[in-house]
Structure formats: structure tokens, C-alpha cells
Design a protein around this motif. Sequence first.
Motif, PDB file in Angstrom:
ATOM      1  N   SER A   1     108.868  48.765  16.408  1.00 45.76           N
ATOM      2  CA  SER A   1     108.813  48.555  17.451  1.00 45.76           C
ATOM      3  C   SER A   1     109.441  47.330  17.513  1.00 45.76           C
ATOM      4  CB  SER A   1     107.502  48.592  18.184  1.00 45.76           C
ATOM      5  OG  SER A   1     107.223  48.475  19.870  1.00 45.76           O
TER       6      SER A   1
ATOM      7  N   THR B   1     106.585  49.142  23.278  1.00 46.27           N
ATOM      8  CA  THR B   1     106.241  49.617  22.976  1.00 46.27           C
ATOM      9  C   THR B   1     105.111  49.961  21.785  1.00 46.27           C
ATOM     10  OG1 THR B   1     108.048  50.566  21.747  1.00 46.27           O
ATOM     11  CG2 THR B   1     108.053  52.469  22.667  1.00 46.27           C
TER      12      THR B   1
ATOM     13  N   LEU C   1     111.026  52.886  18.210  1.00 46.63           N
ATOM     14  CA  LEU C   1     110.475  53.086  19.500  1.00 46.63           C
ATOM     15  C   LEU C   1     111.380  51.728  19.965  1.00 46.63           C
ATOM     16  CD1 LEU C   1     106.655  52.409  17.787  1.00 46.63           C
ATOM     17  CD2 LEU C   1     108.051  54.719  19.639  1.00 46.63           C
TER      18      LEU C   1
ATOM     19  N   ALA D   1     110.400  54.115  26.619  1.00 40.40           N
ATOM     20  CA  ALA D   1     109.212  53.523  27.144  1.00 40.40           C
ATOM     21  C   ALA D   1     110.334  53.453  28.768  1.00 40.40           C
ATOM     22  CB  ALA D   1     108.331  52.556  27.065  1.00 40.40           C
TER      23      ALA D   1
ATOM     24  N   ARG E   1     102.885  52.080  28.563  1.00 39.23           N
ATOM     25  CA  ARG E   1     101.883  52.544  27.507  1.00 39.23           C
ATOM     26  C   ARG E   1     101.428  53.288  27.018  1.00 39.23           C
ATOM     27  NH1 ARG E   1      98.190  46.912  27.454  1.00 39.23           N
ATOM     28  NH2 ARG E   1      97.877  47.725  25.086  1.00 39.23           N
TER      29      ARG E   1
ATOM     30  N   ILE F   1     103.339  56.316  25.996  1.00 35.75           N
ATOM     31  CA  ILE F   1     103.758  56.468  25.258  1.00 35.75           C
ATOM     32  C   ILE F   1     102.564  56.845  24.166  1.00 35.75           C
ATOM     33  CG2 ILE F   1     104.269  54.513  23.214  1.00 35.75           C
ATOM     34  CD1 ILE F   1     106.568  55.800  25.535  1.00 35.75           C
TER      35      ILE F   1
END
Length: 367
Positions: free
Chosen positions: A65, A74, A155, A240, A253, A256
Amino acid sequence: MKELNYNKICVSEISGRYINYDHLNEFLNALPEDFKIKVEGKSVRSESIKSIEFGNGSQRILMWSQMHGNESTTTKAVIDLLNYLKHDNLEVNEILQACTIKIIPILNPDGARVYTRVNANRIDLNRDAQELTQPESRVLKRVYEDFKPDFCFNLHDQRTIFNVGNTNKPATVSFLAPAFDVERNNSPSREISMQLIAAMNSKLQEEISGQIGRYDDAFNTNCVGDAFQMKKTPTILFEAGHFKDDYQRDITRGYIFKALLKALQTITYNQIKEYTVTDYEAIPENGKQYVDILIINTDFAANKLTKDEIVAIQYKEVLNDAQLKFVPSLHTFEKEPVEIFGHKTLNCNDEKDIEWLKSNDLLNLLV
């Protein structure tokens, strides 16, 4: 399978959009000893790039990420995932017996510190997969080669401009099975990526129906996801996006997190074949029809109101003294869509909306 109470899993102490290792270290250092933390290398400015490895299974999953330093949603989701997987229960034990998971929570710590997409050398790490000019890019490549993942999860965050298809639903979560060639053909690894995405989509549709999109699959060999797909490793891009009024992305979040957990469950219980490429292709592609604020019924040249005049405003994210500010600015579309949607729509025929514009110092953008 028992439904999770996400509110008990979410690590609420780590929140907001501005996230760097200072925000994560206390949580990471308190993980059980089975979660092996390793410094994988250093950034341009010599900050440590850390990984967490855990589980004992044959299915090897690599996640990273904040390859872009200003894309932190993420990161919060993988912290929530770690918080869930550190518990001793039947499902967690089954996942950890089936999978070995390695997570790099922040690949670009220099960019995270100053809230920029690029690293300290102003290089986009997601365009450096072939030349490997940056230390962060080389860290990821070495981790990939040493860990030998069966799956890669790439991510990211996406801008608030995206909607799902041609609808007025925001793309709260988007996925992509990256291409491995210019023709965007399918391969065994890409099809597995598509099937896993279909599994995650099936879960998210239960909660945010119509708010899951499919990201553009234009091929670029310099992008890490495409490069790993070229190496025949099933790779998934997570994006996201925006949920209503959630500019801190502390709601997104959660979605995700639930997508990541669904992917792990699907791998653990060998359910990938229950989902199809057709299921993936049925996910609508992202449109670019949203702006943060849409102001309608304004004609500032004639100083009168007409229904055909609109003004589109988009927030710029500006870091100031470790605080993220959302600064409004006029927005110009790359290609103006037939229909424009606003996450907030203000009508200049409405006195309350005029007062909101005044109180938020936005009238100066209309002259």
C-alpha cells in the motif's frame, strides 16, 4: 459464516487521510510475535520500508500500500486486516494455515510524509517497474522475487471524480485485473485475478450495491501490476474511492477491509472457480462524471440566474502543518461528459445554498 462486527475490528486510532509510519509503528510493534516485522530496505531519504509476514500456508499473498504516498485508505484497511488476523478463532486459524501473507503497509514513506503521489525524487513508483530507478521500486522487486507470491494485491486510492458506468453512483471501490499485453488478452493468471475480483464484488454488492467499478485496463509495462501480471502472477489493483461525505475515507476503508478478507476466504476455501470471468466483466467500467461540488443556476456574467449555467468545483488536498486541508478550485474536465454529478449540489436559487457558499468562501470562485 458468522457476520463480523467491523466496528470492533477497525483500528480507530489510525484514521484520516494523512498516514505515515509514525501513525503505524505503535500498532505494528504491539503485534504478536508470529507477525514477523522486517525492514526490507530504505527510501530515498533513508526511512525504513517495513513488511509484516505471517501465516504458514502454501498460498502466498503479497500486498503493498501507499506506493503513492497520498493514497492511504488501503493502508488503514490492511491495519484493520492485521488487527483481525491477530485473533485466535476458527476462521483466522484456517486462513493462516492456508496462506502465508506479506504486507508492506507503506512502500513510499517519503511521499507519505509530505503527502505526495511521487517519492522524494519526484518519481511515480507505479511507472518505474521496468527501469527500477528508485530504491523503493527495487525493494518491491526484491521482495517479489524472494517471497515468490501466488497472488499480488496492489493497493491504491482513486479520485472523487469516478462514478460507476453512466450512473450517479460514486465508485466507492474499483478493481482491475491488469493486462499483460497491449491487446489486453486474457491469460490463466489474469483470469484468476478476474475471478477473485468477482468474489470480492459479490461481497461488496451486499452493502454498497452499484458502487463498485472496474478500473481502466490500458496496458503499461511500466506499471507494477501489469509487470507482475506479465510474470504470470495473478495481480489485482484495488482502488479505494469516495463514499458520501467520507472525505477522510474512514468508511471506505471498511469496504476495502471486507474485500481483502473475502479474497483471503476465497483463496483459503479454494472457491475461486465458483466465480467467472463473465462475473468480472459484468462490473461496469468507471466513468469520470463527478465533481466534489456542482453549483447550478448561476450566470455571473449577467448577474442573474439561468438554469443552464453550472460551475464545477474540485477539492485540492493540501498538507499544512501535518493537517490535510481540502481547498476548493474550479474544475475543468478532460472531456466534458454528457451529464455531470456532484457529491454536493448547490442551487443558486436556494437561499440556504447561497449562505453555504458564503460561509465556505466559495462565492469568489463564481466571479
